[in-house]
Design a protein around this motif. Sequence first.
Motif, PDB file in Angstrom:
ATOM      1  N   ASP A 154       0.699  -1.267   0.652  1.00 21.25           N
ATOM      2  CA  ASP A 154       0.067   0.148  -0.318  1.00 21.25           C
ATOM      3  C   ASP A 154       0.624   1.396   0.371  1.00 21.25           C
ATOM      4  OD1 ASP A 154      -1.555   2.358   1.053  1.00 21.25           O
ATOM      5  OD2 ASP A 154      -2.790   1.086   1.685  1.00 21.25           O
ATOM      6  N   LEU A 155       0.338   2.161  -0.722  1.00 23.54           N
ATOM      7  CA  LEU A 155       1.624   2.973  -0.923  1.00 23.54           C
ATOM      8  C   LEU A 155       1.665   3.696   0.179  1.00 23.54           C
ATOM      9  CD1 LEU A 155       2.006   4.320  -4.639  1.00 23.54           C
ATOM     10  CD2 LEU A 155       2.976   2.919  -3.869  1.00 23.54           C
ATOM     11  N   GLY A 156       0.561   4.643   0.807  1.00 24.29           N
ATOM     12  CA  GLY A 156       0.173   5.314   2.113  1.00 24.29           C
ATOM     13  C   GLY A 156       1.411   4.468   2.896  1.00 24.29           C
ATOM     14  N   ASP A 157       1.427   3.281   3.403  1.00 23.23           N
ATOM     15  CA  ASP A 157       2.996   2.954   4.132  1.00 23.23           C
ATOM     16  C   ASP A 157       4.035   3.416   3.657  1.00 23.23           C
ATOM     17  OD1 ASP A 157       0.684   1.775   5.122  1.00 23.23           O
ATOM     18  OD2 ASP A 157       1.587  -0.133   4.096  1.00 23.23           O
ATOM     19  N   LEU A 158       4.189   4.257   2.635  1.00 24.66           N
ATOM     20  CA  LEU A 158       5.265   4.505   2.458  1.00 24.66           C
ATOM     21  C   LEU A 158       5.335   6.295   2.260  1.00 24.66           C
ATOM     22  CD1 LEU A 158       5.488   1.743  -0.620  1.00 24.66           C
ATOM     23  CD2 LEU A 158       8.178   2.914   0.671  1.00 24.66           C
ATOM     24  N   ALA A 159       4.855   6.779   2.995  1.00 19.47           N
ATOM     25  CA  ALA A 159       4.355   8.206   2.779  1.00 19.47           C
ATOM     26  C   ALA A 159       5.273   9.238   3.293  1.00 19.47           C
ATOM     27  CB  ALA A 159       3.026   8.502   3.434  1.00 19.47           C
ATOM     28  N   ASP A 160       5.851   8.753   4.111  1.00 21.02           N
ATOM     29  CA  ASP A 160       7.217   9.350   5.149  1.00 21.02           C
ATOM     30  C   ASP A 160       8.965   9.036   4.086  1.00 21.02           C
ATOM     31  OD1 ASP A 160       5.911  10.125   6.737  1.00 21.02           O
ATOM     32  OD2 ASP A 160       5.515   9.013   8.179  1.00 21.02           O
TER      33      ASP A 160
END
Length: 310
Positions: free
Chosen positions: A193-199
Motif C-alpha cells: 500500500d503506497l500509503g505506508d510509504l508516505a514518509d
Amino acid sequence: MDVAPALDPRRLLVFREVVRAGSISAGARRLGWTQPAVSQHLAALERAAGMPLLLRGPRGVEPTEPGRALMAHADAVAARLADASAELEAFADRATGRVRVAAFPSGAAVVLPPALRRLAEAHPAMRVDLVEAEPPQALDLVRAGDADLGLVFDYGSADEPAGDLVVVPVGSDATRLVLPRDHPLAGASGPADLGDLADDTWVAGCPRCSAHLVEAAGAAGFVPDVRHTTDDYVLAQALVAQGLGVTLLPETALQAYRHPDVVVRPARRTRARRHHLVHRPGAQHLPAVSAVVAALRESVPAGPVRRTAG
C-alpha cells in the motif's frame, strides 16, 4: 488585385534543413551544397514570403515567428515526400527499404531486439533504424517525417494526445514498487500500500512517470517527497539500492535491468503502462512499415491494462 508568388517547395525544404541545423553553413553541409547557393535560395524564399523568415546572428540562425509557422508546413511537406519515396520503394521491391523507429528507452531495450532479429530473418533486404526518444519527442519525430514509427507509452491519464497520428494499442506492462533490501516493507508479502510509504523519500522518473507517481501517491493520501529525478532506470535503481529513496518502475524497465540490491513488489493504486505504436495516416499500407508493426506487436508485453485494486 496583387497575387502573392507561390512558395517554391524546394526552397521550403532548404529552409527546413537550415533551421534544423542551426546555421546556414551547417545546413549547406547537410544538403551537400555551397553556402552561397543556400543563401540565395533563402533570400528568394523570403522575397516570395514578403517578410523575414530567419534571424541571423554570430551563433547561427533562428526562425522568426512567421518562420516558425512556415517550419510546420515544411515538416509536413518533408513528411509527405518521405511517404511518397517509401511507397514507391515498396512498389519496386516488397518489404524492403528503410523504416525508422523512435522508441522509449526500456521499450528499445526489451521490445526492439527480438523484433529486429525476426525482421532480419524474415526480410533480409529491409533496414530498420532505431533511435531512443521519450514519447513527446517520438511523436514529434513521426509528425516531422524523421521517424516512420514511434513506440510510445502512457498511463491512461492526461498525456499529450497523438492528434493527427494513427495510434495502434500493442499491450501494457505493470508498474512495480522498488525498495532497498533493508526497507521495512521489503520482506512483506502481497501488494504494498503506497500509503505506508508516505514518509519515504522518492526517486521520480520522466514527466509521464512522475505524473503517475504523484497521481498514485495522491490516491493513497500523500504528496511524495521527491529527492531525485531521472529517466534512467539503471540510475533510479542504483539510488534505491543505496537507500536514497524508493521508486515506481514499469516491468519492462526491470526486465531490461535489475539491480541485485533492490526488492521489487507489486503496489496498489498504480496504473499499468500502456504501449502504443504511432504512425502517420497511410503508412500502414507500406509493406515494410506493416512488417515492422507486426514484429513489434509480437514483442510488446500483452498484459491487461488495469489499475491495481486499492
